[in-house]
Design a protein around this motif. Sequence first.
Motif, PDB file in Angstrom:
ATOM      1  N   PRO A  63       0.915  -1.295   0.113  1.00 25.87           N
ATOM      2  CA  PRO A  63       0.074   0.104  -0.037  1.00 25.87           C
ATOM      3  C   PRO A  63       0.784   1.140  -0.014  1.00 25.87           C
ATOM      4  CG  PRO A  63       0.116  -0.831   2.285  1.00 25.87           C
ATOM      5  CD  PRO A  63       0.794  -1.891   1.392  1.00 25.87           C
ATOM      6  N   TRP A  64       2.054   1.341   0.540  1.00 29.80           N
ATOM      7  CA  TRP A  64       2.917   2.390   0.666  1.00 29.80           C
ATOM      8  C   TRP A  64       3.724   2.858  -0.580  1.00 29.80           C
ATOM      9  CZ3 TRP A  64       7.864   1.591  -0.461  1.00 29.80           C
ATOM     10  CH2 TRP A  64       8.523   0.523  -0.222  1.00 29.80           C
ATOM     11  N   THR A  65       3.933   3.949  -0.624  1.00 27.56           N
ATOM     12  CA  THR A  65       4.672   4.392  -1.973  1.00 27.56           C
ATOM     13  C   THR A  65       5.868   5.297  -1.651  1.00 27.56           C
ATOM     14  OG1 THR A  65       3.528   6.675  -2.378  1.00 27.56           O
ATOM     15  CG2 THR A  65       2.323   4.715  -3.240  1.00 27.56           C
ATOM     16  N   LEU A  66       6.967   5.170  -2.555  1.00 21.68           N
ATOM     17  CA  LEU A  66       8.206   6.196  -2.321  1.00 21.68           C
ATOM     18  C   LEU A  66       8.143   7.127  -3.419  1.00 21.68           C
ATOM     19  CD1 LEU A  66      10.746   7.038  -0.870  1.00 21.68           C
ATOM     20  CD2 LEU A  66      11.828   4.942  -2.433  1.00 21.68           C
ATOM     21  N   SER A  67       8.356   8.391  -3.389  1.00 22.93           N
ATOM     22  CA  SER A  67       8.417   9.378  -4.407  1.00 22.93           C
ATOM     23  C   SER A  67       9.633  10.156  -4.073  1.00 22.93           C
ATOM     24  CB  SER A  67       7.133  10.451  -4.012  1.00 22.93           C
ATOM     25  OG  SER A  67       5.838   9.712  -4.337  1.00 22.93           O
ATOM     26  N   ILE A  68      10.152  10.752  -5.398  1.00 25.92           N
ATOM     27  CA  ILE A  68      11.302  11.684  -5.293  1.00 25.92           C
ATOM     28  C   ILE A  68      10.845  12.970  -6.071  1.00 25.92           C
ATOM     29  CG2 ILE A  68      12.968   9.958  -5.202  1.00 25.92           C
ATOM     30  CD1 ILE A  68      13.875  10.756  -8.027  1.00 25.92           C
ATOM     31  N   ALA A  69      11.415  14.097  -5.599  1.00 27.77           N
ATOM     32  CA  ALA A  69      11.085  15.134  -6.084  1.00 27.77           C
ATOM     33  C   ALA A  69      12.382  16.030  -6.652  1.00 27.77           C
ATOM     34  CB  ALA A  69      10.160  16.073  -5.363  1.00 27.77           C
ATOM     35  N   LEU A  70      12.719  16.568  -7.673  1.00 28.53           N
ATOM     36  CA  LEU A  70      13.836  17.153  -7.975  1.00 28.53           C
ATOM     37  C   LEU A  70      13.621  18.410  -9.094  1.00 28.53           C
ATOM     38  CD1 LEU A  70      15.807  14.796 -10.596  1.00 28.53           C
ATOM     39  CD2 LEU A  70      13.360  14.650 -10.028  1.00 28.53           C
ATOM     40  N   PRO A  71      14.494  19.213  -9.221  1.00 27.94           N
ATOM     41  CA  PRO A  71      14.261  20.367 -10.088  1.00 27.94           C
ATOM     42  C   PRO A  71      14.784  20.069 -11.489  1.00 27.94           C
ATOM     43  CG  PRO A  71      16.023  21.048  -8.815  1.00 27.94           C
ATOM     44  CD  PRO A  71      15.556  19.638  -8.231  1.00 27.94           C
ATOM     45  N   ILE A  91      18.525   9.516 -13.896  1.00 33.07           N
ATOM     46  CA  ILE A  91      17.634   9.501 -12.982  1.00 33.07           C
ATOM     47  C   ILE A  91      16.299   8.383 -13.011  1.00 33.07           C
ATOM     48  CG2 ILE A  91      15.691  11.040 -12.096  1.00 33.07           C
ATOM     49  CD1 ILE A  91      18.175  12.145 -11.678  1.00 33.07           C
ATOM     50  N   ALA A  92      16.035   8.290 -14.280  1.00 32.66           N
ATOM     51  CA  ALA A  92      15.088   7.293 -14.472  1.00 32.66           C
ATOM     52  C   ALA A  92      15.684   5.739 -14.300  1.00 32.66           C
ATOM     53  CB  ALA A  92      14.762   7.036 -15.920  1.00 32.66           C
ATOM     54  N   ARG A  93      16.860   5.639 -14.510  1.00 36.97           N
ATOM     55  CA  ARG A  93      17.624   4.130 -14.046  1.00 36.97           C
ATOM     56  C   ARG A  93      17.582   4.052 -12.488  1.00 36.97           C
ATOM     57  NH1 ARG A  93      18.331  -0.538 -16.015  1.00 36.97           N
ATOM     58  NH2 ARG A  93      20.328  -0.687 -14.853  1.00 36.97           N
ATOM     59  N   ALA A  94      17.904   5.112 -11.822  1.00 39.45           N
ATOM     60  CA  ALA A  94      17.958   5.182 -10.446  1.00 39.45           C
ATOM     61  C   ALA A  94      16.428   4.842  -9.954  1.00 39.45           C
ATOM     62  CB  ALA A  94      18.487   6.545  -9.929  1.00 39.45           C
ATOM     63  N   GLY A 381      17.944  18.816  -4.498  1.00 38.70           N
ATOM     64  CA  GLY A 381      18.048  20.175  -4.898  1.00 38.70           C
ATOM     65  C   GLY A 381      18.747  20.345  -6.181  1.00 38.70           C
ATOM     66  N   GLY A 382      18.809  21.433  -6.853  1.00 38.10           N
ATOM     67  CA  GLY A 382      19.630  21.596  -8.067  1.00 38.10           C
ATOM     68  C   GLY A 382      20.956  21.831  -8.016  1.00 38.10           C
ATOM     69  N   VAL A 383      21.443  22.691  -8.799  1.00 38.82           N
ATOM     70  CA  VAL A 383      22.981  23.213  -8.811  1.00 38.82           C
ATOM     71  C   VAL A 383      23.232  23.903  -7.495  1.00 38.82           C
ATOM     72  CG1 VAL A 383      24.752  24.552  -9.989  1.00 38.82           C
ATOM     73  CG2 VAL A 383      23.133  23.182 -11.331  1.00 38.82           C
ATOM     74  N   ALA A 384      22.419  24.692  -7.053  1.00 41.97           N
ATOM     75  CA  ALA A 384      22.766  25.465  -5.876  1.00 41.97           C
ATOM     76  C   ALA A 384      22.054  24.948  -4.510  1.00 41.97           C
ATOM     77  CB  ALA A 384      22.128  26.915  -6.101  1.00 41.97           C
ATOM     78  N   GLU A 428      22.094  14.245  -9.773  1.00 42.94           N
ATOM     79  CA  GLU A 428      22.005  12.858 -10.423  1.00 42.94           C
ATOM     80  C   GLU A 428      22.779  11.718  -9.573  1.00 42.94           C
ATOM     81  OE1 GLU A 428      25.372  14.739 -12.810  1.00 42.94           O
ATOM     82  OE2 GLU A 428      23.428  15.243 -12.200  1.00 42.94           O
ATOM     83  N   GLU A 429      23.953  12.521  -8.842  1.00 42.53           N
ATOM     84  CA  GLU A 429      24.341  11.391  -7.924  1.00 42.53           C
ATOM     85  C   GLU A 429      23.970  11.329  -6.689  1.00 42.53           C
ATOM     86  OE1 GLU A 429      28.949  12.862  -9.545  1.00 42.53           O
ATOM     87  OE2 GLU A 429      28.151  14.027  -7.966  1.00 42.53           O
TER      88      GLU A 429
END
Length: 445
Positions: A63-71, A91-94, A381-384, A428-429
């Motif tokens: 029932p549970w889910t794992l999400s990620i968010a990135l810019p 990103i897709a591979r990870a 986060g992104g570059v900054a 991506e790392e």
Amino acid sequence: MAKDEDKKSKKRKRDVVVHQEETNNTDVASPKRGRSAMNQNEAQNELDTSKPSAVFQPKNGRPWTLSIALPGSFITNVSTYDQKASLACRIARACAVFCVDEIVVFDDDPHTIPQQTQQKVNSNNKGHKGSWSSVNKQTSKTKAEVLAEVSDIDEPWHNPDQFLFHVLSYLETPPHLRRYLFQHHPNLKGAGSFTSLDMPHHMRADEWCVYREGVTLENDSHSHGQQREQGEPEKKKKKSKKGEKEKEDVFTMVECGLSAPVRIPIELPPYVRVTVKFASQAPPPGFPNLSPDQVANLEVEATSPSDPREEGGYYWGYTVRRAATFSDIYTESPFENGYDISIGTSERGVPLKSLIPGLASSKGGKQLLPLSFNHAVMVFGGVAGLEPAIAGDATLAANGITKETAGEAFDYWVNLAPGQGSRTIRTEEAVWIGLAGIREYVGNM
């Protein structure tokens, strides 16, 4: 002397012959034959590494889910199309490897229109005269409106959020559905070299599963512009009770990667992605060598896209959505009660390992991750980094959250690589490191 030597020679020859005969009669293996037999046994027991063996094995429903968010802005850190596509593929591979259920692509600077983007849009608009600065002063367009005018061919450079969203969506889609659901587009010009995700729902025609992903077809064709092939079932008319007009059976043909389309007992518009469920867990007799009629007559129905995960325990790919601001990650969550765990990543956070139950103690007043959750999201986060994105969010700013207090936007504020040797960790790392770090925790749910 010669006679004695001949006798000895003959005796030696007879001894050799007798030895061979005794060996055959007693079935005692010679050293050479023994080595051959051992080699055969070793060959039978040898580990076969020619084919993948880590096939996903479903357990109980999940029932549970794992999400990620990135810019999407981290895509701008490289200059060529191939480099940008490579980042999206990583990103897709990870996400495929660590069974992520949702990817959110958010704008980490929703109020700033890059000057080069505005210039590109202006140069593409016919009849434009004047410098960028003069036009920018005259326009009152929002960033979203400006990005909507970016041409398709310029998206990788000037609309990175949309480019990342597009490529991630394409990669998640099973290969047998892509030609129906995706048109030719500059974002996908390198699709032939994209990394394969090979997820459980990316099935071959000779693989059987009670669930499959499909796309609806026009009932008079199997694909775009093709006439109905011989053997494909036609729409049949069903006789009704007395006094009623004849009614047509309601059904939709669905291409789901088998040798022919299946038929579901509902009517849906063409070229819509749909999850189907077969009535039988076991493959039908003769599978995969079934005729088109046999495939069309399989008992199958449309089901919810979450059923393979919730009922069957399968990892069934990820969904992708865009968020116009950082706050929209939470406010537009597809889950009824949102995310009950949010994890922000920063070098100023606490080590992730120190929060995982079983790997760390609660000494020092640190609150450990809960033993169970419904929906968790890990934000990168992104570059900054994440701090500028949080400080630039109007909703959070109104609540007094700044760069210095950015960790308050999350339930947990973690450092993924304490003591890092490199000055920076790329987005991506960080995704790979973060998902690997949290894998043991979510794997025990």
